[in-house]
Design a protein around this motif. Sequence first.
Motif, PDB file in Angstrom:
ATOM      1  N   THR A 165      -5.324   4.556   6.781  1.00 52.15           N
ATOM      2  CA  THR A 165      -3.902   4.345   6.503  1.00 52.15           C
ATOM      3  C   THR A 165      -3.553   4.947   5.141  1.00 52.15           C
ATOM      4  N   LYS A 166      -2.261   4.989   4.829  1.00 51.75           N
ATOM      5  CA  LYS A 166      -1.825   5.598   3.580  1.00 51.75           C
ATOM      6  C   LYS A 166      -2.326   4.811   2.360  1.00 51.75           C
ATOM      7  N   LYS A 167      -2.828   3.651   2.606  1.00 52.25           N
ATOM      8  CA  LYS A 167      -3.409   2.844   1.527  1.00 52.25           C
ATOM      9  C   LYS A 167      -4.469   3.638   0.765  1.00 52.25           C
ATOM     10  N   VAL A 168      -5.229   4.489   1.497  1.00 53.73           N
ATOM     11  CA  VAL A 168      -6.314   5.236   0.873  1.00 53.73           C
ATOM     12  C   VAL A 168      -5.791   6.250  -0.142  1.00 53.73           C
ATOM     13  N   VAL A 169      -4.551   6.733   0.026  1.00 53.06           N
ATOM     14  CA  VAL A 169      -3.987   7.706  -0.907  1.00 53.06           C
ATOM     15  C   VAL A 169      -3.853   7.092  -2.293  1.00 53.06           C
TER      16      VAL A 169
END
Length: 623
Positions: free
Chosen positions: A450-454
């Motif tokens: 998910t974009k959380k990793v960005v």
Amino acid sequence: MADNTNVQYNEESIRSLDWKEHIRLRPGMYIGKLGDGASLDDGIYVLVKEIVDNSIDEHMMGNGKTIEIKISEHRVEVRDYGRGIPLGKVVDCVSKINTGGKYDSGAFQKSVGLNGVGTKAVNALSNYFKVQSFRDGKSKWAEFAQGELIRESGEETTSQRNGTFIAFEPDNAIFKNFRYIPQYLDNMIWNYCYLNAGLTVSFNGQKYFSQHGLLDLLRSKTDEDAIRYPIVHLKGEDIELALTHGNQYGEEYYSFVNGQYTTQGGTHLAAFREAIVRAVREHFGKDYAPEDIRSSIVAAVAIRVQEPVFESQTKTKLGSNTISPDPNSTTIRTFVNDFVKERLDNYLHMNHEARDALKKRIEQSERERKELAGIKKLANERAKKANLHNKKLRDCRLHLTDLKNEGRLESTLFITEGDSASGSITKSRNVQTQAVFSLRGKPLNCFGLTKKVVYENEEFNLLQHALDIENGVENLRYSRIVIATDADVDGMHIRLLLMTFFLQFFPDLVRNGHLYILETPLFRVRNKKETIYCYSEEEKQQAVTKLGNKPEITRFKGLGEISPEEFGKFIGEDMRLEPIILQKETSIQKLLTYYMGKNTPDRQRFIIENLKIEKNIEEMVLA
């Protein structure tokens, strides 16, 4: 500093340029940037559009249902079946500025080109240009070189159907080492067909046709399994739209004015984005956040206005505020808002499944945004501190966001790996327009994450901030993002990982033609008189043949082996870039699953089959 105190400024200092001299001296004023065809907004594509736009305008006025286009390596031919240029004005229409048939709004009510410049610019910027008109059994043609008339015919009898034929060859002294990339032309022609349902375009013998307009466009851009509800397709007088929501990140829009693809949007797209939010809020009676309503949207909007005002000659952004020049006419904002409010509201009332799916998608986006809020805050604070002393970024002076500077279209960010490679590029780059971002080893494979990793991954977060794309590509700081890695297995892997990052989280950046691979030479072949850099085995053999007598051959194993002095030759005027292009029918999810998923059966099968081929080749060599 030069002393200009004795320079005379008098009548002799004033010089008048004729139309063709002015266009050739300042081509950027007429067609944007020049380029070699690697970017979708390079000048050679604008030349094609200027000619085809005239044929489209004829079709829109009800004249001609077919356009034939042939494009070879360096030549373009366009034949339409409209009314044909009046024979007495064939030469004037392509060689006299402010001469044309579109100043009278009765003849061309809602055309793209109105200022009488486009075809003349193509003429002036071509080594060879020919125009021929067929009209009521008679024909006339004229040929030009760099805008200069070289020969013309009188009126001749013809059996051909009415219409206009134009052929041109861009001037290779202006468009150095240019080439047309078929995928860019393919996308351009499909857009013409989507916007003109019923029009047939023949491109190099292949037929292009759309029956359902923007509905067909969105079908080509989405995967039926990935969208949340069937595409909503609404048409009114002078406006058409199609929209749905998917599972991807960001917002994806295709906006058009009078058949022109406005890649940079403008007043109509801003009005559409606002209208969607207003219509959804009023329908559900809830004050949803705009970003939650528009998250994962895929939409296309096309409007037709009288005498549109674009922000540049290349017509990529609409500047008009009203739908006609009449000062009392409706504003574009009101026009779009009223249509969307009424028609989308009616649609949702009549289609309960779509209504429920839209509501579910909005509320999912709301939850995801709130879950990310805390992580984003910490990550952005870290990024702000890092930006003060960001060792990963060596920035340039001009950026894509510097709207008043022509050089902004050349702004480039090189993403490279390793200190030696980064050092070579940093020392040899143009500090005005070229920046460098250094990776530390291989980036994370973010497929399926998910974009959380960005925000959790420091490298991704700093790259996101360097590009300024956290909230979408509208504020992108560089026109070109160039992946510069070694051409070995590790370098190829890093390319794949970076492409996965952009496709997963910022697909618009790829769709809009901002991502490239830097090609660097594999060999240097030289003797005492000449040095030739070669990008393939074939080029190396040609260089050896040319130089003869056993020249010195050097194989470059990595970017770090190339000295800064040499590197400057590969990232300057003759820089070779390979654009990352998404085909019309490409599904990003399927693409990433195949290449970056965990040993998918299809990929396993492909590898095994190719290993067998390699083994057979080896056996043949040993035999």
